[in-house]
Design a protein around this motif. Structure first.
Motif, short mmCIF file in Angstrom:
data_model
loop_
_atom_site.label_atom_id
_atom_site.label_comp_id
_atom_site.label_asym_id
_atom_site.label_seq_id
_atom_site.Cartn_x
_atom_site.Cartn_y
_atom_site.Cartn_z
N GLY A 38 -35.61 -52.18 -6.99
CA GLY A 38 -34.48 -53.66 -6.87
C GLY A 38 -33.59 -53.99 -7.93
O GLY A 38 -32.69 -55.09 -7.83
N SER A 39 -33.94 -53.30 -9.36
CA SER A 39 -32.99 -53.66 -9.94
C SER A 39 -31.60 -52.90 -10.61
O SER A 39 -30.97 -53.61 -11.32
CB SER A 39 -33.82 -54.11 -11.84
OG SER A 39 -33.24 -51.21 -11.41
N SER A 40 -31.29 -52.58 -9.05
CA SER A 40 -29.92 -51.89 -10.02
C SER A 40 -29.11 -51.97 -8.23
O SER A 40 -30.25 -51.26 -7.34
CB SER A 40 -29.75 -50.86 -10.24
OG SER A 40 -29.78 -49.37 -9.75
N PRO A 41 -28.49 -51.65 -7.79
CA PRO A 41 -28.03 -51.61 -6.04
C PRO A 41 -28.40 -49.65 -6.09
O PRO A 41 -28.73 -50.10 -4.45
CB PRO A 41 -26.25 -51.88 -6.34
CG PRO A 41 -26.23 -52.89 -7.45
CD PRO A 41 -27.10 -52.40 -8.42
N GLY A 46 -31.14 -46.87 -2.17
CA GLY A 46 -32.06 -45.67 -2.48
C GLY A 46 -32.76 -45.70 -1.53
O GLY A 46 -33.43 -45.08 -0.88
N GLU A 47 -33.51 -46.17 -2.55
CA GLU A 47 -35.21 -47.02 -2.10
C GLU A 47 -35.10 -47.61 0.17
O GLU A 47 -36.10 -46.93 0.75
CB GLU A 47 -35.90 -48.15 -2.18
CG GLU A 47 -37.50 -48.38 -2.03
CD GLU A 47 -37.73 -49.26 -2.49
OE1 GLU A 47 -39.03 -49.63 -1.91
OE2 GLU A 47 -37.54 -49.95 -3.50
N MET A 48 -33.98 -48.10 -0.05
CA MET A 48 -34.08 -48.72 1.45
C MET A 48 -33.35 -47.25 2.62
O MET A 48 -34.02 -46.96 3.41
CB MET A 48 -33.23 -49.64 1.56
CG MET A 48 -33.27 -51.00 1.63
SD MET A 48 -35.21 -51.23 1.55
CE MET A 48 -35.62 -51.15 -0.51
N ALA A 49 -32.66 -46.55 1.76
CA ALA A 49 -32.18 -45.33 2.62
C ALA A 49 -33.45 -44.44 2.71
O ALA A 49 -33.57 -43.78 4.18
CB ALA A 49 -31.31 -44.81 2.11
N VAL A 50 -34.59 -44.24 1.63
CA VAL A 50 -35.63 -43.37 1.97
C VAL A 50 -36.22 -43.44 2.40
O VAL A 50 -36.75 -42.33 3.78
CB VAL A 50 -35.75 -42.67 0.68
CG1 VAL A 50 -37.11 -41.87 0.74
CG2 VAL A 50 -34.90 -42.29 -0.31
N ARG A 51 -36.40 -44.85 2.81
CA ARG A 51 -37.59 -45.18 3.62
C ARG A 51 -36.96 -45.14 5.02
O ARG A 51 -37.82 -44.80 6.04
CB ARG A 51 -37.63 -47.13 3.89
CG ARG A 51 -38.87 -47.93 4.16
CD ARG A 51 -38.96 -49.02 4.23
NE ARG A 51 -39.28 -49.25 2.33
CZ ARG A 51 -40.13 -50.11 2.06
NH1 ARG A 51 -40.52 -50.99 3.04
NH2 ARG A 51 -40.33 -50.46 1.02
N ALA A 52 -35.29 -45.65 5.75
CA ALA A 52 -35.37 -45.67 6.73
C ALA A 52 -35.05 -43.99 7.02
O ALA A 52 -35.49 -43.56 8.37
CB ALA A 52 -33.86 -45.97 6.91
N LEU A 78 -41.15 -48.62 9.34
CA LEU A 78 -40.11 -48.26 7.85
C LEU A 78 -38.96 -48.93 8.28
O LEU A 78 -38.08 -48.87 7.46
CB LEU A 78 -40.56 -46.74 7.48
CG LEU A 78 -42.13 -46.35 7.04
CD1 LEU A 78 -42.05 -44.79 7.01
CD2 LEU A 78 -41.91 -47.05 6.34
N ILE A 79 -38.29 -48.25 9.37
CA ILE A 79 -36.88 -48.71 9.54
C ILE A 79 -36.06 -50.12 9.52
O ILE A 79 -35.80 -50.31 8.86
CB ILE A 79 -36.16 -47.92 11.01
CG1 ILE A 79 -36.47 -46.21 10.63
CG2 ILE A 79 -35.16 -48.25 11.00
CD1 ILE A 79 -36.35 -46.03 12.22
#
Length: 133
Positions: A38-41, A46-52, A78-79
């Motif tokens: 969460g330290s940068s956009p 990126g983490e959220m996109a991979v998780r989804a 996850l989504i």
């Protein structure tokens, strides 16, 4: 399409196994990475996109798997969690990650590591297609 979904899900299982091994061998580095979430956009989204993506893949492969209901629920979690985290202020995610990274002892990271390995192996097993008898 189920084949692509299964490959993505199997890759996620291998990643969890690798993550668990890395956490066991390099727990301080793992805590450093946790602190950076969460330290940068780019890192946050990126983490959220991979998780989804992994969630969608698990749902896509669930029907032919050993555990369709469990995988559908897990993929849905996850989504939904990715969407919720994506709309919350990024600084909350960053603060939360940093807070935990400062408080989790290195020994606890090593103790948690086998759960990642087992979870990855369980995901790989569950995603194996069942064949009609």
């Amino acid at each position: 399409m189920a084949g692509v979904a299964q490959i993505i899900g199997l890759t996620a299982g291998l990643w969890l196994i690798g993550l668990g091994v890395w956490m066991g061998l390099r727990p301080r580095q793992a805590l450093g990475v946790l602190a950076a979430m969460g330290s940068s956009p780019a890192i946050h989204f990126g983490e959220m996109a991979v998780r989804a993506l992994i969630g969608a893949a698990i749902i896509g492969a669930a029907e032919l798997s050993h555990a369709p209901l469990i995988l559908t629920v897990f993929g849905g979690f996850l989504i939904v969690s990715a969407l919720v985290l994506a709309v919350l202020p990024r600084r909350w995610h960053s603060t939360y990650s940093t807070w935990w990274a400062a408080r989790i002892p290195v020994t606890a990271v090593r103790l948690i590591a086998p759960f990642s390995v087992v979870g990855g192996a369980a995901l790989i097993w569950a995603l194996q297609p069942t064949w009609p008898s």
